[in-house]
Design a protein around this motif. Structure first.
Motif, PDB file in Angstrom:
ATOM      1  N   MET A 115       4.133  16.252  -7.133  1.00 56.89           N
ATOM      2  CA  MET A 115       3.563  15.105  -7.834  1.00 56.89           C
ATOM      3  C   MET A 115       4.218  13.809  -7.401  1.00 56.89           C
ATOM      4  SD  MET A 115       1.035  15.997  -9.655  1.00 56.89           S
ATOM      5  CE  MET A 115       0.856  14.500 -10.613  1.00 56.89           C
ATOM      6  N   TRP A 116       5.531  13.859  -7.116  1.00 57.59           N
ATOM      7  CA  TRP A 116       6.228  12.642  -6.689  1.00 57.59           C
ATOM      8  C   TRP A 116       5.757  12.187  -5.317  1.00 57.59           C
ATOM      9  CZ3 TRP A 116       8.518   9.758 -10.078  1.00 57.59           C
ATOM     10  CH2 TRP A 116       9.048  10.344 -11.227  1.00 57.59           C
ATOM     11  N   LEU A 117       5.152  13.091  -4.568  1.00 57.00           N
ATOM     12  CA  LEU A 117       4.579  12.708  -3.277  1.00 57.00           C
ATOM     13  C   LEU A 117       3.133  12.233  -3.429  1.00 57.00           C
ATOM     14  CD1 LEU A 117       5.857  15.683  -1.078  1.00 57.00           C
ATOM     15  CD2 LEU A 117       6.802  13.365  -1.192  1.00 57.00           C
ATOM     16  N   ILE A 118       2.427  12.843  -4.378  1.00 50.98           N
ATOM     17  CA  ILE A 118       1.008  12.524  -4.548  1.00 50.98           C
ATOM     18  C   ILE A 118       0.811  11.198  -5.289  1.00 50.98           C
ATOM     19  CG2 ILE A 118      -1.139  13.280  -5.663  1.00 50.98           C
ATOM     20  CD1 ILE A 118      -0.207  16.162  -5.167  1.00 50.98           C
ATOM     21  N   LEU A 119       1.614  10.954  -6.333  1.00 47.33           N
ATOM     22  CA  LEU A 119       1.419   9.759  -7.154  1.00 47.33           C
ATOM     23  C   LEU A 119       1.502   8.458  -6.363  1.00 47.33           C
ATOM     24  CD1 LEU A 119       3.211  10.668 -10.512  1.00 47.33           C
ATOM     25  CD2 LEU A 119       0.766  10.356 -10.102  1.00 47.33           C
ATOM     26  N   PRO A 120       2.496   8.272  -5.478  1.00 49.20           N
ATOM     27  CA  PRO A 120       2.508   7.021  -4.691  1.00 49.20           C
ATOM     28  C   PRO A 120       1.241   6.833  -3.857  1.00 49.20           C
ATOM     29  CG  PRO A 120       4.624   8.121  -4.529  1.00 49.20           C
ATOM     30  CD  PRO A 120       3.693   9.075  -5.203  1.00 49.20           C
ATOM     31  N   ILE A 121       0.707   7.953  -3.324  1.00 44.23           N
ATOM     32  CA  ILE A 121      -0.525   7.863  -2.531  1.00 44.23           C
ATOM     33  C   ILE A 121      -1.688   7.427  -3.419  1.00 44.23           C
ATOM     34  CG2 ILE A 121      -2.177   9.186  -1.159  1.00 44.23           C
ATOM     35  CD1 ILE A 121       0.152  10.961  -0.271  1.00 44.23           C
ATOM     36  N   VAL A 122      -1.755   8.001  -4.627  1.00 45.31           N
ATOM     37  CA  VAL A 122      -2.823   7.650  -5.567  1.00 45.31           C
ATOM     38  C   VAL A 122      -2.731   6.179  -5.952  1.00 45.31           C
ATOM     39  CG1 VAL A 122      -3.739   8.034  -7.886  1.00 45.31           C
ATOM     40  CG2 VAL A 122      -3.081   9.985  -6.469  1.00 45.31           C
ATOM     41  N   PHE A 123      -1.508   5.717  -6.282  1.00 46.53           N
ATOM     42  CA  PHE A 123      -1.334   4.318  -6.676  1.00 46.53           C
ATOM     43  C   PHE A 123      -1.639   3.377  -5.517  1.00 46.53           C
ATOM     44  CE2 PHE A 123       1.655   5.961 -10.069  1.00 46.53           C
ATOM     45  CZ  PHE A 123       0.769   5.694 -11.111  1.00 46.53           C
ATOM     46  N   ALA A 124      -1.240   3.754  -4.301  1.00 48.32           N
ATOM     47  CA  ALA A 124      -1.520   2.912  -3.137  1.00 48.32           C
ATOM     48  C   ALA A 124      -3.013   2.821  -2.882  1.00 48.32           C
ATOM     49  CB  ALA A 124      -0.807   3.481  -1.908  1.00 48.32           C
ATOM     50  N   SER A 126      -5.430   3.262  -5.124  1.00 49.14           N
ATOM     51  CA  SER A 126      -6.041   2.494  -6.219  1.00 49.14           C
ATOM     52  C   SER A 126      -5.796   1.002  -6.040  1.00 49.14           C
ATOM     53  CB  SER A 126      -5.471   2.956  -7.568  1.00 49.14           C
ATOM     54  OG  SER A 126      -5.731   4.325  -7.777  1.00 49.14           O
ATOM     55  N   GLY A 127      -4.557   0.644  -5.670  1.00 56.50           N
ATOM     56  CA  GLY A 127      -4.250  -0.764  -5.463  1.00 56.50           C
ATOM     57  C   GLY A 127      -5.057  -1.366  -4.333  1.00 56.50           C
ATOM     58  N   HIS A 128      -5.207  -0.610  -3.253  1.00 57.77           N
ATOM     59  CA  HIS A 128      -6.016  -1.086  -2.124  1.00 57.77           C
ATOM     60  C   HIS A 128      -7.466  -1.290  -2.546  1.00 57.77           C
ATOM     61  CE1 HIS A 128      -8.597  -0.430   1.455  1.00 57.77           C
ATOM     62  NE2 HIS A 128      -7.692  -1.199   2.038  1.00 57.77           N
ATOM     63  N   HIS A 129      -7.986  -0.372  -3.361  1.00 59.76           N
ATOM     64  CA  HIS A 129      -9.363  -0.471  -3.831  1.00 59.76           C
ATOM     65  C   HIS A 129      -9.548  -1.729  -4.689  1.00 59.76           C
ATOM     66  CE1 HIS A 129     -13.322   0.901  -5.140  1.00 59.76           C
ATOM     67  NE2 HIS A 129     -12.951   0.646  -6.382  1.00 59.76           N
ATOM     68  N   VAL A 130      -8.602  -2.007  -5.592  1.00 55.01           N
ATOM     69  CA  VAL A 130      -8.710  -3.173  -6.475  1.00 55.01           C
ATOM     70  C   VAL A 130      -8.659  -4.465  -5.664  1.00 55.01           C
ATOM     71  CG1 VAL A 130      -7.525  -4.474  -8.285  1.00 55.01           C
ATOM     72  CG2 VAL A 130      -7.778  -1.994  -8.499  1.00 55.01           C
ATOM     73  N   VAL A 131      -7.704  -4.556  -4.748  1.00 52.42           N
ATOM     74  CA  VAL A 131      -7.572  -5.765  -3.935  1.00 52.42           C
ATOM     75  C   VAL A 131      -8.804  -5.980  -3.062  1.00 52.42           C
ATOM     76  CG1 VAL A 131      -6.256  -6.853  -2.070  1.00 52.42           C
ATOM     77  CG2 VAL A 131      -5.045  -5.700  -3.932  1.00 52.42           C
ATOM     78  N   THR A 132      -9.326  -4.903  -2.482  1.00 54.07           N
ATOM     79  CA  THR A 132     -10.517  -5.007  -1.642  1.00 54.07           C
ATOM     80  C   THR A 132     -11.709  -5.526  -2.433  1.00 54.07           C
ATOM     81  OG1 THR A 132      -9.759  -3.176  -0.255  1.00 54.07           O
ATOM     82  CG2 THR A 132     -12.095  -3.730  -0.147  1.00 54.07           C
TER      83      THR A 132
END
Length: 265
Positions: A115-124, A126-132
């Motif tokens: 999960m500690w590997l997956i969560l940063p990918i998910v947040f990254a 999501s953040g890219h999607h919002v900024v785009t």
């Protein structure tokens, strides 16, 4: 609000009354595709209770019933896509808690580390999607930038709080964003105007479609507006305004036109 939603979802509005896209359902395939992970979690949670008879707690029963209610609303109107997933995830967490506790310690440790590997990918992601999306909304060619000149003219010329007639409901969000100091004909949805006054809604549609012979006088008498805004593509409305001697173009650019209206009386 209750009457608005129920009449939209049940299809009891007349055909000429429309609402925003968010008040209509997704196609079935789209509804599944846009929340595929939530669907999978929901089915997994229900399966967990089916395979092994686990007694519902008061909390899990509430979350199950409430998430199903939100799911039904989501299938009726796409705006509820924001409400169903959180409660479905909470129900899934409670439903799968027993399986998680019964899993071997090695599995739990591996999943926990993963999960500690997956969560940063998910947040990254999501953040890219919002900024785009944010940049997409602000890019040239959107109404927010196209109507800037006309909105600026109205802000300087029309008195604060004055009503501005706009020929299309879809122009409201950009106009209000650029010039929140004025009032407009239809805000949250054109169907609210219908619920307030069905005849006024019919008048608005007639004038906006360019079918009124004396649009200036109608706008002044029925809507109390001295200025009318139109995007450049509303040719029928523009033609009707140009044919009216009591309408004058006072601002124009390649994207929008502002008319000043005078009364015949």
């Amino acid at each position: 609000l209750w009457r608005s939603y129920t009449e939209i979802e049940l299809g009891t509005f007349p055909p000429e009354v429309t609402a925003g896209n968010e008040d209509y359902p997704y196609a079935s395939s789209t509804a599944v595709r846009k929340a595929i992970l939530v669907w999978a979690l929901t089915f997994a949670a229900i399966l967990a209770y089916t395979i092994r008879p686990i007694q519902f707690t008061a909390t899990s029963l509430f979350l199950f019933l409430f998430s199903i209610a939100m799911l039904c609303l989501y299938l009726l109107a796409r705006r509820f896509i924001e409400y169903w997933p959180p409660f479905a995830v909470l129900f899934g967490a409670f439903a799968l808690q027993h399986w998680w506790s019964a899993a071997p310690a090695r599995w739990r440790s591996t999943l926990h580390s993963g999960m500690w590997l997956i969560l940063p990918i998910v947040f990254a992601f999501s953040g890219h999607h919002v900024v785009t999306k944010m940049l997409d909304i602000r890019e040239p060619g959107r109404p927010i930038s196209l109507f800037k000149g006309a909105a600026g003219y109205l802000a300087k010329t029309a008195a604060r709080g004055e009503i501005i007639f706009h020929s299309s409901w879809g122009d409201f969000p950009a106009l209000f964003h650029l010039n929140p100091g004025h009032r407009y004909i239809a805000g949250l949805g054109l169907h609210y105007l219908y619920l307030h006054d069905a005849e006024l809604h019919k008048t608005y549609k007639r004038v906006g479609n360019g079918d009124d012979k004396t649009p200036s006088q109608t706008i002044i008498d029925k809507f109390g507006a001295r200025y009318a805004f139109s995007r450049g593509s509303r040719q029928d409305f523009i033609a009707s305004m140009d044919a009216d001697p009591n309408s004058e173009r006072v601002y124009e650019d390649e994207h929008a036109i502002v008319f000043r209206l005078t009364s015949q009386h």
